[in-house]
Design a protein around this motif. Structure first.
Motif, short mmCIF file in Angstrom:
data_model
loop_
_atom_site.label_atom_id
_atom_site.label_comp_id
_atom_site.label_asym_id
_atom_site.label_seq_id
_atom_site.Cartn_x
_atom_site.Cartn_y
_atom_site.Cartn_z
N ALA A 18 0.84 -1.21 0.00
CA ALA A 18 0.00 0.00 0.00
C ALA A 18 0.87 1.26 0.00
O ALA A 18 0.58 2.23 -0.71
N ALA A 19 1.96 1.24 0.78
CA ALA A 19 2.86 2.40 0.83
C ALA A 19 3.55 2.59 -0.53
O ALA A 19 3.68 3.72 -1.02
N TRP A 20 3.99 1.48 -1.15
CA TRP A 20 4.62 1.55 -2.47
C TRP A 20 3.63 2.11 -3.49
O TRP A 20 3.98 2.99 -4.28
N GLU A 21 2.39 1.62 -3.45
CA GLU A 21 1.36 2.09 -4.37
C GLU A 21 1.12 3.58 -4.19
O GLU A 21 1.05 4.34 -5.17
N SER A 22 1.00 4.03 -2.97
CA SER A 22 0.76 5.45 -2.69
C SER A 22 1.90 6.32 -3.22
O SER A 22 1.67 7.38 -3.80
N SER A 23 3.14 5.87 -2.99
CA SER A 23 4.28 6.68 -3.45
C SER A 23 4.33 6.73 -4.97
O SER A 23 4.61 7.78 -5.55
N LYS A 24 4.04 5.62 -5.64
CA LYS A 24 4.05 5.60 -7.11
C LYS A 24 2.93 6.49 -7.67
O LYS A 24 3.14 7.23 -8.64
N ILE A 25 1.76 6.43 -7.06
CA ILE A 25 0.65 7.28 -7.49
C ILE A 25 1.02 8.75 -7.31
O ILE A 25 0.75 9.58 -8.18
N ALA A 26 1.65 9.08 -6.19
CA ALA A 26 2.06 10.47 -5.94
C ALA A 26 3.07 10.92 -6.99
O ALA A 26 3.00 12.06 -7.48
N GLU A 27 4.01 10.05 -7.36
CA GLU A 27 5.00 10.39 -8.39
C GLU A 27 4.31 10.66 -9.73
O GLU A 27 4.62 11.63 -10.42
N ILE A 28 3.37 9.78 -10.08
CA ILE A 28 2.67 9.92 -11.35
C ILE A 28 1.83 11.20 -11.36
O ILE A 28 1.80 11.93 -12.35
N GLU A 29 1.16 11.49 -10.25
CA GLU A 29 0.36 12.71 -10.17
C GLU A 29 1.24 13.96 -10.27
O GLU A 29 0.86 14.94 -10.91
#
Length: 104
Positions: free
Chosen positions: A27-38
């Motif tokens: 979940a933490a990895w997913e959140s960080s990747k989504i933040a990078e993409i955004e």
């Protein structure tokens, strides 16, 4: 029997904790990747908006340049028309029948 049951409960708790930790890491990895993409999306959007504004400004400048050129050509045509009319009357040696400023 209770010792075996306690051991099983302990193993089950370890497995549950390990799975929960793994899920939290995912979940933490997913959140960080989504933040990078955004962040990248936002950056690209800003760049596109800047380019759009620059292109709009260039087009406005082009329209203004065309307008100036048209005005110059109109003025040149008017001057040429006046010169041709004057030359025509000079060649005839007669004054114009119609005066420009509300004459007789």
């Amino acid at each position: 029997m209770s010792l075996i049951k306690a051991w099983e409960e302990n193993e089950k708790a370890k497995a549950d904790n390990k799975a929960a930790k793994k899920l939290a890491d995912i979940a933490a990895w997913e959140s960080s990747k989504i933040a990078e993409i955004e962040a990248e999306t936002s950056k690209l959007h800003e760049q596109l908006e800047r380019k759009k504004a620059e292109q709009a400004e260039k087009l406005k400048n082009s329209v203004a340049a065309v307008h100036r050129a048209a005005e110059e050509k109109r003025a040149e045509a008017e001057a040429r028309r006046g010169e041709e009319a004057a030359a025509k009357y000079r060649a005839k040696g007669e004054p114009p029948k119609k005066l420009l400023f509300g004459g007789v």
